[in-house]
Scaffold this active site. Structure first.
Site, PDB file in Angstrom:
ATOM      1  CG  ASP A 467      -5.726  10.531   3.696  1.00 24.39           C
ATOM      2  OD1 ASP A 467      -6.526   9.640   3.370  1.00 24.39           O
ATOM      3  OD2 ASP A 467      -4.563  10.308   4.059  1.00 24.39           O
ATOM      4  CG  ASP A 532      -1.727   3.898   3.280  1.00 19.61           C
ATOM      5  OD1 ASP A 532      -1.526   4.796   2.452  1.00 19.61           O
ATOM      6  OD2 ASP A 532      -2.352   4.082   4.348  1.00 19.61           O
TER       7      ASP A 532
HETATM    8  C1  GLA Z   1      -3.455   7.628   5.154  1.00 19.16           C
HETATM    9  C2  GLA Z   1      -2.786   7.718   3.798  1.00 19.16           C
HETATM   10  C3  GLA Z   1      -1.289   7.737   3.970  1.00 19.16           C
HETATM   11  C4  GLA Z   1      -0.900   8.901   4.852  1.00 19.16           C
HETATM   12  C5  GLA Z   1      -1.618   8.806   6.177  1.00 19.16           C
HETATM   13  C6  GLA Z   1      -1.353  10.020   7.024  1.00 19.16           C
HETATM   14  O1  GLA Z   1      -3.243   6.398   5.729  1.00 19.16           O
HETATM   15  O2  GLA Z   1      -3.183   6.660   2.993  1.00 19.16           O
HETATM   16  O3  GLA Z   1      -0.663   7.847   2.712  1.00 19.16           O
HETATM   17  O4  GLA Z   1      -1.203  10.097   4.196  1.00 19.16           O
HETATM   18  O5  GLA Z   1      -3.000   8.685   6.009  1.00 19.16           O
HETATM   19  O6  GLA Z   1      -1.998   9.962   8.226  1.00 19.16           O
END
Ligand code: GLA
Length: 729
Positions: A467, A532
């Site tokens: 990420d 997300d």
């Molecule tokens: C980001 C990702 C999510 C999750 C969060 C965790 O927002 O897109 O899928 O992994 O971080 O903090």
């Protein structure tokens, strides 16, 4: 003697590259390129467009056919493969560079071309003995996909440093008759928002300065005539293979054509090439199709597939994920997660991905990033018991990391505050309570490598979700210079180092959902977390945009909870799943909260996905709309396809419109069956006889009828999906 008319000849039985004294011609399947050699200077861009016939091409050279316009330099400078500033080219320059404020003009006068007919590629060496630079351009037109890839390298041949303010990765010619540009903006939870604008006489420009690919500005676009449609019409498309800052411009030229530049956006002083040094610009993928927006999408899918580097050389069937994020967020409890893994295995999940919240002091998003060791409060014996359990259940174990980041509240930051990107004298700017580590420092890269390597070596982890949850600000390095470019390259290098040490590990690229989706990081990773936002109505738009540039097997798509956490909207499980199965399927909810009926439904969708993933992930994708309420998407090939029809809203006409299906061959008959139909609510709309039959043995239609007359649709309620299976007989 000035050239009046040139010929490019070849044996006309093969699709091969043609080089004559005057021109170089490259043919793809559907497109051709023509370059004009220009006595000593950089070759001129003469043509990129519909496929020209094999064999002899007769055309007049530009040098011979252009009168000198009034009040203009006596030497005419047409669009070359790499126009430069200061010697008679007044439009945008591919290069802007200087040496300590001097030597600001570049003009390529010592150029050569070497062709590789087998690869349908060309290397152009452009030299400027006065500015003391050399530019290498590698141009390849892939015959199978019609994708033109351009690689650009700049070498400083001088004795002083060269300050580069701008270096295009590619300069592409666009014909005069194109009127529109289509591109995507967005934000977290709303990626790939489409825009279409008319091209005008002003420069069209998109710039991204966020330090990573960004949600705001996908680094690519499509240029087309107004008449271009999903499956018809001339469309030109390009995308930059780069995960950092970028700039695209489209500018009208004096001859009515336009030039399209794609490249990095460089911060002031960011790029200084020392004497003898070479820099490689990010690559560009570009393509032309007469088959509309889907045509260029299909070409890109082919090119991205060719560039992917899968463990052991080939893509395995894309495993069904269970991602823990929206199921538990930071609330990690070993027993509950073990039960979740158990329930996941029971419904057919194949990979369990433990998301954020597993490492030291990570109870919310305020602390812990940088300290990549399991939190002993949550995992007294480390992650091994959970990972072993997952593996015993026949699933793979995946782990979330965000290596480029550090929370000020972490042991790492307390020990090494100097490792974060910063500017002396300026207060650090946090985003999601975190700062960005300077990955170009060896000690930082080594620290992160060791931490991740230890996790991968000591546990059965076969997947990483990587990420990057913030934009870059105050992105200065130890020397006070802007670090955007170095940071992007260092991130690629770190991922590569980890992959080299752990060859079977697959990696997912994520950045607050879809903030790092691009063809650059695709070479190092194997999946994108698309957004997300898993609301199926939002996702239909987001996924259509994603599929314009990337193939469906890379598109992370999860069945989330209802109401959706990102939008608050509720949807049936069927509708959520029908949208997610088109990508790389996952589940992102606490399946233990589902009742027995829902559990069964989810299990049957997972089985559906497994049955069809080969077809969903390896063929072509077609996208379309019908009326104001229906969108559809088909996957497969012209002999055998799956067609997903989504009804977004009640249709205003009494009967839904028939769908014209471009993937049906005119000469074949197709047996078409309905393999899934889900209507929202418990009052199904009335059915007609045909659809009863299609739910059973199916009905046979002529391909030409499906193409031109259309496939009739059953009545559908809002937010529902019907899936058809079509096979040529
Ligand atoms: C980001 C990702 C999510 C999750 C969060 C965790 O927002 O897109 O899928 O992994 O971080 O903090």
């Amino acid at each position: 003697m000035p050239l009046l008319c040139g010929r490019a000849t070849s044996d006309n039985t093969r699709d091969k590259m043609i080089e004559s004294e005057d021109f170089i011609v490259l043919h793809g399947r559907e497109s051709s390129l023509v370059f004009e050699k220009s006595s000593g200077g950089a070759p001129l861009w003469r043509y990129w467009g519909p496929r020209l016939p094999n064999g002899e091409l007769k055309l007049a050279s530009l040098e011979s056919s252009r009168p000198v316009p009034s009040f203009s330099p006596d030497r005419n400078i047409p669009l070359s493969v790499f126009p430069t500033f200061g010697a008679g080219w007044f439009n945008q320059s591919g290069l802007l560079a200087s040496r300590a404020g001097r030597s600001f003009v570049q003009d390529f006068t010592a150029c050569s071309a070497s062709a590789d007919p087998d690869n349908n590629s060309l290397r152009l060496t452009l030299g400027d003995d006065v500015a003391k630079i050399r530019l290498l351009l590698d141009i390849e037109l892939d015959r199978a996909t019609d994708v033109l890839s351009v690689g650009t390298q700049l070498e400083n041949m001088g004795d002083d440093p060269l300050d580069v303010q701008r270096l295009a990765s590619a300069v592409l010619p666009l014909p005069a008759h194109l009127e529109t540009v289509r591109y995507y903006t967005g934000r977290h939870n709303k990626e790939f928002v489409p825009h279409q604008e008319n091209l005008a006489s002003s420069v069209w420009c998109r710039e991204n300065r966020r330090g990573l690919t960004s949600h705001d500005s996908f680094p690519g676009a499509m240029v087309a005539s107004k008449r271009a449609q999903n499956q018809a019409g001339e469309v030109y498309a390009a995308q930059l293979a780069w995960s950092g800052n970028h700039v695209q411009t489209i500018e009208a030229l004096d001859d009515g054509r336009r030039q399209w530049h794609l490249g990095e956006w460089l911060a002031p002083g960011e790029l200084r090439l020392s004497p003898g040094a070479t820099m490689t610009a990010p690559g560009v993928l570009a393509t032309f199709s007469t088959r509309g927006y889907d045509g260029v999408a299909q070409n890109f899918h082919g090119a991205i597939r060719k560039r992917m580097t899968w463990p052991r050389g080939r893509m395995k069937p894309r495993r069904v994920h269970l991602n823990t994020w929206e199921a538990v967020y930071f609330d990690h409890d070993l027993e509950a997660l073990t039960a979740l893994a158990d329930a996941a295995a029971e419904i057919g999940v194949e990979r369990f991905v433990l998301d954020d919240g597993w490492f030291k002091n990570r109870n919310d998003d305020r602390a812990g990033l940088g300290d990549w060791e399991p939190d002993i409060g949550k995992y007294p014996d480390g992650l091994r018991p959970l990972a072993d359990f997952v593996v015993e259940k026949g699933m793979e174990f995946g782990l979330w990391v965000e290596p480029e980041m550090v929370n000020p509240d972490s042991d790492l930051y307390r020990a090494h505050p100097e490792w974060a990107l910063s500017i002396t004298g300026r207060e650090p700017i946090t985003a999601r309570n975190q700062l960005v580590l300077d990955l170009s420092r060896h000690e930082v890269a080594d620290y992160l490598f060791t931490k991740i390597d230890t996790l991968l070596t000591t546990m059965p982890i076969s997947y990483l979700k990587w990420d990057h949850n913030r934009d870059l600000t105050l992105a200065g390095g130890a020397d006070g210079r802007a670090m955007y470019r170095k940071q992007t390259l260092a991130a690629y290098k770190l991922i590569d180092r980890i992959r080299t040490a752990h060859r079977d590990v697959e990696i997912e690229a994520c950045a607050g959902g879809g903030g790092r989706i691009d063809a650059g990081i695709a070479e190092y990773t194997h999946r994108f977390w698309t957004s997300d936002n898993v609301d199926p109505v939002s996702r239909l738009g987001i996924q259509r945009g994603f599929l314009q540039f990337m193939p469906p097997e890379l598109m992370g798509a999860h069945v989330g909870a209802s109401p959706c956490h990102a939008t608050g909207r509720s949807h049936s499980l069927d509708f959520r799943a029908s949208v997610a199965v088109c990508g790389h399927l996952g589940v992102e909810l606490d399946i233990q909260t589902l009742d027995a009926e829902e559990n069964k439904t989810l299990k049957s969708w997972i089985a559906f996905y497994k049955r069809h993933r080969e077809r969903l992930h390896k063929g072509s994708v077609w996208r379309g709309e019908a009326g104001e309420a229906i969108v559809w998407q088909a996957h497969g090939d012209e002999n055998h396809w799956l067609l997903f029809v989504y009804c977004m809203e009640q249709t205003s006409s009494r009967f839904p419109p028939a769908l014209l299906l471009p993937m049906a061959k005119g000469e074949a008959d197709y047996r078409v069956q309905i393999i899934h139909a889900s209507n929202a609510g418990d009052r199904p709309p009335p059915d007609a006889r045909l659809f009863e039959q299609m739910r059973g043995v199916g009905a046979v239609f002529s391909g030409s009828w499906l193409r031109h007359g259309g496939l009739s649709l059953p009545a559908m309620t809002a937010e529902s999906c019907v899936i058809f299976h079509g096979k040529a007989q």
